[in-house]
Design an enzyme around this catalytic site. Structure first.
Site, short mmCIF file in Angstrom:
data_model
loop_
_atom_site.label_atom_id
_atom_site.label_comp_id
_atom_site.label_asym_id
_atom_site.label_seq_id
_atom_site.Cartn_x
_atom_site.Cartn_y
_atom_site.Cartn_z
N ASP A 145 0.83 -1.20 0.00
CA ASP A 145 0.00 0.00 0.00
C ASP A 145 0.87 1.26 0.00
O ASP A 145 1.89 1.30 0.69
CB ASP A 145 -0.89 -0.03 1.25
CG ASP A 145 -2.00 1.00 1.15
OD1 ASP A 145 -2.31 1.45 0.03
OD2 ASP A 145 -2.55 1.35 2.21
N CYS B 146 -7.27 -3.20 -5.53
CA CYS B 146 -6.22 -3.36 -4.52
C CYS B 146 -6.97 -3.30 -3.21
O CYS B 146 -7.89 -4.10 -3.00
CB CYS B 146 -5.16 -2.28 -4.68
SG CYS B 146 -5.79 -0.60 -4.91
N SER B 147 -6.62 -2.38 -2.33
CA SER B 147 -7.40 -2.24 -1.12
C SER B 147 -8.45 -1.15 -1.30
O SER B 147 -9.65 -1.40 -1.20
CB SER B 147 -6.48 -1.93 0.07
OG SER B 147 -7.20 -2.06 1.26
N ASP B 148 -7.98 0.05 -1.64
CA ASP B 148 -8.94 1.15 -1.84
C ASP B 148 -9.38 1.27 -3.30
O ASP B 148 -10.27 2.04 -3.62
CB ASP B 148 -8.36 2.47 -1.34
CG ASP B 148 -7.14 2.93 -2.14
OD1 ASP B 148 -6.75 2.21 -3.09
OD2 ASP B 148 -6.59 3.99 -1.81
N GLY B 149 -8.74 0.52 -4.18
CA GLY B 149 -9.13 0.58 -5.60
C GLY B 149 -8.77 1.88 -6.28
O GLY B 149 -9.44 2.29 -7.20
N ALA B 150 -7.67 2.51 -5.83
CA ALA B 150 -7.30 3.79 -6.41
C ALA B 150 -5.78 3.98 -6.54
O ALA B 150 -5.29 4.36 -7.59
CB ALA B 150 -7.89 4.94 -5.60
N GLY B 151 -5.03 3.70 -5.49
CA GLY B 151 -3.58 3.93 -5.52
C GLY B 151 -2.88 2.98 -6.46
O GLY B 151 -2.44 3.35 -7.55
N ARG B 152 -2.78 1.73 -6.04
CA ARG B 152 -2.13 0.72 -6.86
C ARG B 152 -2.95 0.44 -8.12
O ARG B 152 -2.41 0.31 -9.21
CB ARG B 152 -1.93 -0.57 -6.05
CG ARG B 152 -0.85 -0.42 -5.00
CD ARG B 152 -0.87 -1.54 -3.98
NE ARG B 152 -1.89 -1.36 -2.94
CZ ARG B 152 -2.03 -2.13 -1.87
NH1 ARG B 152 -1.21 -3.15 -1.71
NH2 ARG B 152 -2.96 -1.89 -0.97
N SER B 153 -4.28 0.37 -7.96
CA SER B 153 -5.14 0.11 -9.12
C SER B 153 -5.00 1.22 -10.15
O SER B 153 -4.92 0.96 -11.35
CB SER B 153 -6.60 0.00 -8.68
OG SER B 153 -6.76 -1.04 -7.75
N GLN C 248 -1.74 7.32 -6.04
CA GLN C 248 -1.79 8.01 -4.75
C GLN C 248 -0.57 8.88 -4.47
O GLN C 248 -0.69 9.90 -3.81
CB GLN C 248 -1.87 6.95 -3.66
CG GLN C 248 -3.05 7.09 -2.75
CD GLN C 248 -3.31 5.78 -2.04
OE1 GLN C 248 -2.48 4.87 -2.02
NE2 GLN C 248 -4.47 5.68 -1.44
#
Ligand SMILES: *[C@@H]1O[C@H](CO)[C@@H](O)[C@H](O)[C@H]1NC(C)=O
Ligand SMILES: *[C@@H]1O[C@H](CO)[C@@H](O)[C@H](O)[C@H]1NC(C)=O
Length: 426
Positions: free
Chosen positions: A324, A356-363, A401
């Site tokens: 993350d 990913c987890s929040d669906g924004a940074g890595r995604s 992110q």
């Protein structure tokens, strides 16, 4: 008497003069045919090669009349680099960076394929860059642009600042904040925009809710999303997740987070360890699990809608080593991963679900890289990564992110372009 077939003359037969003549004539006809065919083949190959060459050189001339300012800037930089650097392409690169990129690309193009520690045979998946329509001069231009970007930290900082102050419009997130939906979001996660969210069919659910924290991401087609960027399922939203997989017609899931990091849960395991599990009306069967390397594995699911008895196969690509707020250790590994995803996806028109987890940074980082590389493979000449990211942020907030993730996207694109250029016939 019947003539002896020319391909299988039997030397032990006493051949009579008449038959011998026929044999000679037939053999000569055969030889002439073979010569004719190879000649025709040679001509065809020469012509297509010639055409390809023509295409490649023809594409080299840029006329900027319909180009955006960003693209014109790009051209200007390219010209500046060319004139100031004696026109030698290899000198465009900073030495340390060159060696890194070169070592990467040599592994791509001529290094032996690292055999995966798979539980079953997977040798049919190659590691070569996929076929591309990118032409050489655009490739070089993009490379030098990226190079300049990565070296000029000031400029990268400024561009990132500008991206951070970018305001998407419209940006209302009322639905996700409704009382019954709050528990369906990850705490401190990203909210979906009202105008850009995946809407589940409420009639398929007892609670009659249409909400899931996931955003359709459009590329060039405004009706069909190319991706769905989703939050990693919570224990309470696993059935919703599979409902989304089902209703979107999805066959490929890209998972970019480990289930937990340092004891902190990133995503609920939404599939069975073995055998099958039923999530509301969706029966999920784990068919196989291929461990490719330390960094990623591939699972194959057999999905069944028990209301209709319809079934579908879904493949999940799970990247394990991307933490993350962070970037993967090597761009090369992620590019390998992306190739496998796209090889599996090839030719489909359904969205790829990326989470990913929040669906924004890595995604967001993954989607940015994939979108830009796909555009280039289709022959696009105007590549503006910052503008592409703004386009993503119009559809889901928080896409990419950190500055490091943005920089990583640039590096990954540069490395892939370099690999493609090396693989092209010179
Ligand atoms: C659908 O129904 C299941 C089972 O009742 C429930 O767990 C789930 O939260 C519901 N999903 C939605 C989107 O309401
Ligand atoms: C699904 O399959 C089951 C068992 O074979 C059968 O009883 C049921 O009627 C089927 N349902 C539909 C909608 O076809």
């Amino acid at each position: 008497s019947t003539p002896i077939p020319p391909s299988r003359p039997n030397p032990r037969l006493g051949v009579e003069p008449g038959n011998f003549l026929i044999l000679v004539v037939v053999s000569m006809v055969f030889i002439v045919m073979v010569l004719g065919m190879s000649g025709a083949l040679y001509c065809l190959r020469y012509r297509s090669h010639h055409k390809l060459k023509e295409k490649l050189t023809g594409l080299g001339s840029y006329t900027g009349h319909d180009a955006t300012t960003a693209y014109q800037d790009l051209c200007r930089q390219r010209m500046a680099v060319q004139t100031s650097e004696h026109g030698d392409r290899s000198e465009v690169f900073h030495p340390s960076h060159t060696s890194r990129i070169n070592s990467v690309s040599s592994q791509f193009s001529d290094g032996p394929m690292q055999s995966p520690s798979a539980r079953s045979s997977t040798s049919s998946w190659s590691e070569e860059p996929t076929q591309t329509n990118m032409d050489i001069s655009t490739g070089h231009m993009i490379l030098s642009y990226m190079e300049d970007h990565l070296q000029n930290k000031d400029r990268l900082d400024k561009e990132w600042e500008a991206l951070c102050s970018y305001q998407a419009e419209p940006a209302a997130c009322a639905v996700g904040q409704e009382e019954q939906n709050v528990q369906r979001n990850r705490p401190r996660g990203v909210l979906v925009y009202d105008h850009s969210r995946v809407i589940l069919k409420p009639e398929n659910n007892q609670s009659r809710s249409d909400y899931i924290n996931a955003s359709p991401i459009m590329d060039h087609d405004p009706r069909n999303p190319a991706y769905i960027s989703a939050q990693g399922p919570l224990p309470s939203t696993v059935a919703d997740f599979w409902q989304m997989v089902w209703e979107s017609g999805c066959v490929v899931i890209v998972m970019l987070t480990p289930l937990a990091e340092n004891g902190i849960k990133q995503c609920h395991q939404y599939w069975p360890d073995e055998g099958s599990d039923l999530y509301h009306t969706y029966e999920v069967n784990l068919v196989s699990e291929h461990i490719w390397c330390d960094d990623f594995l591939v699972r194959s699911f057999y999905l069944k809608n028990v209301q209709t008895n319809e079934t579908r196969t879904v493949t999940q690509f799970h990247f394990l080593s991307w933490m993350d707020q962070n970037v993967p250790e090597s761009a090369r590994t992620l590019l390998d991963f992306r190739r496998k995803v796209n090889k599996c996806y090839r030719g489909r028109s359904c969205p790829i679900i990326v989470h990913c987890s929040d669906g924004a940074g890595r995604s967001g980082t993954y989607i940015l890289i994939d979108m830009v590389l796909n555009k280039m493979a289709k022959g696009a000449k105007e590549i503006d990564i910052a503008a592409t990211l703004e386009h993503l942020r119009d559809q889901r907030s928080g896409m990419v992110q950190t500055k490091e993730q943005f920089e990583f996207a640039l590096t990954a694109v540069a490395e892939e372009v370099n690999a493609i250029l090396k693989a092209l016939p010179q």
